[in-house]
Enzyme design. Structure first.
Site, short mmCIF file in Angstrom:
data_model
loop_
_atom_site.label_atom_id
_atom_site.label_comp_id
_atom_site.label_asym_id
_atom_site.label_seq_id
_atom_site.Cartn_x
_atom_site.Cartn_y
_atom_site.Cartn_z
N LYS A 116 -15.78 100.69 -39.75
CA LYS A 116 -15.10 100.39 -38.49
C LYS A 116 -13.63 100.80 -38.54
CE LYS A 116 -18.28 96.61 -37.43
NZ LYS A 116 -19.17 96.89 -38.56
N GLU A 185 -8.24 92.72 -36.86
CA GLU A 185 -7.90 93.31 -35.57
C GLU A 185 -7.55 92.19 -34.59
OE1 GLU A 185 -11.36 95.42 -34.25
OE2 GLU A 185 -12.36 93.63 -33.49
N HIS A 220 -20.93 85.23 -33.51
CA HIS A 220 -20.70 86.66 -33.27
C HIS A 220 -21.99 87.46 -33.31
CE1 HIS A 220 -16.54 85.53 -33.69
NE2 HIS A 220 -16.78 85.09 -34.90
N GLU A 260 -19.46 100.18 -28.60
CA GLU A 260 -19.20 98.80 -28.19
C GLU A 260 -17.74 98.60 -27.82
OE1 GLU A 260 -20.79 95.86 -30.77
OE2 GLU A 260 -22.76 96.81 -30.89
N GLU A 273 -16.34 99.55 -31.89
CA GLU A 273 -17.01 100.32 -32.93
C GLU A 273 -18.11 101.16 -32.31
OE1 GLU A 273 -19.37 97.74 -35.52
OE2 GLU A 273 -19.25 96.22 -33.98
N ASN A 275 -21.99 101.96 -33.29
CA ASN A 275 -23.13 101.71 -34.17
C ASN A 275 -24.03 102.93 -34.15
OD1 ASN A 275 -22.72 98.98 -35.14
ND2 ASN A 275 -22.95 98.37 -33.01
N ARG A 277 -26.95 103.82 -34.69
CA ARG A 277 -28.36 103.44 -34.79
C ARG A 277 -28.83 102.91 -33.44
NH1 ARG A 277 -27.88 97.71 -35.19
NH2 ARG A 277 -25.82 97.08 -35.94
#
Length: 635
Positions: A116, A185, A220, A260, A273, A275, A277
């Site tokens: 990330k 972050e 989360h 995202e 980020e 992903n 996949r």
């Protein structure tokens, strides 16, 4: 052409991919740990290969073993699923080097986005330097640089808590992903989690397949997802699509992926980020666009080109994740036997469990995903909540009631939710549900007559009585005392009584219309109600209510001293609080130790202020439900 696919994952993930492979005429190969030898994904595959061991680090995270399994089973392609090794560039290279087709993005794209921190640099977004975080930066979010699913993630609101959050996140990330790297972050308060599904081919075409809202999360991890994300302006939606395509093109992406974002209350988009996949929530996108994303992944891997643009989106889809967990007990995961799982209505059910399967401690506690699609959002909400409410779930405690209440909460139906939804509403969403069959009188009494116990308990007793009658007979030609039975449900104990008479079963205040071992019909207050009854040992399920039948005489040995801490779940003791030993003074709520179960860490705190009179576990020790952990003598 691909003829045989090994899926480098387990459970629902593998079962879902196998379904598409079967439709395409492709042979399927499963890998399984020792703990998963009889799991559904191993049973439904054409071929299954054992990975000796149980923990993910010994089995599903061993890319070398999985490549060997694919070669041994004669597979010509590997699908990484959407977890474990799906974002591991070294694994992708190993698959390709073995002469197998990799159904995923190029290793270089995975490498660029898997971290990330590197992904943020690629998008021109800096991370915070841990040593330079100040009070003005708070709140901040500590996140694992590798992996996802909410593991290795902590919100920090006080600067004094940062070091502890970093340590806990590193440990959890190392356990889940084999990589303890974390970063910091800014945390967007009141933000919505919105993502864009992308699909790209090897010919330069990139699709942005709409938006998804995944704001309802616990720890989360996503709980309820929907497509399209409601309430976005056309400008914001177009911006998200553009950023997602930009991220994919920046790394020459191929295949399915997800970009995202956090969308602030002011409507500004913050890149989180990418992903690399397929995601757990991909079915809502499939429903809206009429696609099979796994089939598209396979076609792309075979070299086929996408059309110039995606199909038109239609309607609204919502997905709910059904977990074996107790939301009212800090989301504690549950284990045991899933005796039955059926969901009625026009919905899609993706699961990795069959009736009678065991739910263990080694993997994520998600039992299934339930997806509803309808012309409008309101209709999709109604369809999904109704299907979940009528679902038959016999086994460990689940979050089913929480899902139904969440879907019907005014903040959700009004599309006003954000990632803090459960922080605000968990208490009301997990409050005990009033008995839907209760007498309308006050709970204390009606005209001097004690309030009637729950009809579900009476139905359980009458069904059991009919089971015994079928075996031994019940009516006696002599007056006798009523039969008495006791049950617990939702933490409360209830006692019910009934008689066998010439006319059949009788219960005070209730007319028994019909009673069989599996179905009881009762008339109370002029209304007839049906109760389906199923029993597994001492566990009794009456419609959607779980009860435990109590013995006539209690076991005097099953008592525990005040202050006794028992393991709420099976797992591994991963840490004891620094300096903690017998004789130490402790404060109520103070963390004493941490258990790891189902890939998450769970804090065990002191139940009261006093002295730790005994500590019965050490780090690394395996415990079962109810194991004695410690004893705190209250001051």
């Amino acid at each position: 052409m691909i003829t045989s696919v090994l899926v480098a994952n387990r459970g629902e993930i593998a079962c879902r991919i196998f379904r598409t492979c079967r439709e395409l005429g492709i042979r399927t190969v499963a890998v399984h740990s020792d703990a998963d030898e009889n799991a559904l994904h191993a049973r439904v595959a054409d071929t299954a290969v054992r990975l000796p061991g149980a923990a993910p680090t010994e089995t599903y995270l061993r890319g070398d073993l999985i490549v060997k399994a694919a070669v041994a089973a004669g597979a010509d392609a590997v699908h990484p699923g959407y977890g474990f090794l799906s974002e591991n560039a070294d694994f992708a290279r190993a698959v390709i080097d073995a002469g197998l087709v990799w159904i995923g993005p190029p290793p270089e794209a995975i490498e660029a986005m898997a971290s990330k921190t590197r992904a943020k640099q690629l998008m021109g977004i800096p991370s915070l330097d841990r040593d330079r975080v100040t009070e003005s930066d708070l709140p901040v979010l500590v996140k694992a640089a590798a992996g996802g699913g909410g593991r290795g993630m902590r919100i920090v609101r006080r600067l004094a808590d940062l070091d502890g959050a970093l340590e806990g996140a590193r440990a959890e990330a190392a356990s889940a992903f084999g990589d303890g790297a974390v970063f910091v972050e800014p945390y967007v308060e009141g933000g919505r989690h919105v993502e864009v599904q992308v699909l790209a081919d090897t010919h330069g075409t990139v699709w942005a397949l709409g938006t998804r809202d995944c704001s309802l999360q616990r720890r989360h991890q996503k709980v309820i997802e929907e497509a399209p994300a409601p309430g976005l302006s056309d400008e914001l939606r177009d911006e998200l699509h553009s950023l997602a395509v930009r991220a994919a093109r920046a790394v020459d992406y191929v295949g399915a992926g997800t970009v995202e974002f956090l969308v602030s209350s002011a409507g500004s988009a913050h890149f989180l980020e990418m992903n690399t996949r397929l995601q757990v929530e991909h079915p809502v996108t499939e429903a809206v666009f009429g696609l099979d994303l796994v089939a598209e992944q396979i076609r792309v891997a075979e070299g086929h080109a996408l059309e110039s643009g995606p199909p038109r989106a239609r309607g609204h889809a919502i997905e709910a994740r059904l977990y074996a967990e107790d939301p009212a007990a800090d989301w504690a995961p549950q284990t045991g036997t899933l005796h039955r799982l059926t969901v009625p209505g026009d919905v899609r059910l993706d699961t990795g469990y069959g009736d009678g399967d065991g739910i263990g401690v080694h993997y994520d506690p998600m039992l299934a995903k339930v997806i509803a699609h309808a012309p409008t959002r309101a209709e999709a909400v109604r369809r999904l909540s109704g299907a979940l409410e009528r679902a038959t779930i016999h086994g460990p405690v689940t979050n089913r009631d929480l899902l139904v209440r969440s879907l019907r909460h005014k903040e959700f139906t009004g599309a006003g939710m954000d990632t803090g939804f459960y922080d605000r509403h968990l208490a009301e969403l997990t409050a005990p549900d009033p008995d839907p069959y209760a007498h309308p009188s006050p709970a204390t009494a009606l005209n001097g007559v004690a309030a009637r116990p729950p009809l579900v308990a009476l139905a359980a007793a009458l069904a059991d009585a009919q089971t015994r009658v079928s075996r031994f007979g019940g009516y006696r030609n002599l007056p006798s005392q009523p039969q008495v039975k006791r049950y617990t449900t939702a933490g409360e104990e209830h006692e019910v009584s009934y008689r066998h008479t010439r006319a059949g079963l009788e219960a005070d205040g209730v007319r028994v219309v019909r009673a069989t071992p599996g179905l009881v019909v009762l008339e109370a207050d002029g209304v007839q109600r049906r109760f389906e009854v199923t029993r597994y040992g001492d566990q009794v399920y009456v419609n959607a209510t779980a009860l435990t039948a109590l013995p006539r005489f209690s076991d005097p040995t099953a008592q525990h001293a005040p202050g006794t801490l028992l393991a709420p779940m099976p797992g591994t003791v991963v840490k004891i609080a620094d300096g903690l030993a017998a004789g130490a003074a402790v404060q109520a709520g103070e963390p004493l130790l941490w258990l790891e179960a189902m890939k998450m860490q769970h804090k065990i705190a002191a139940p009261a202020t006093g002295t730790l009179s005994a500590l019965h576990v050490v780090p690394g020790q395996q415990v079962t439900v109810g194991s004695l952990l410690a004893v705190v003598q209250e001051t």
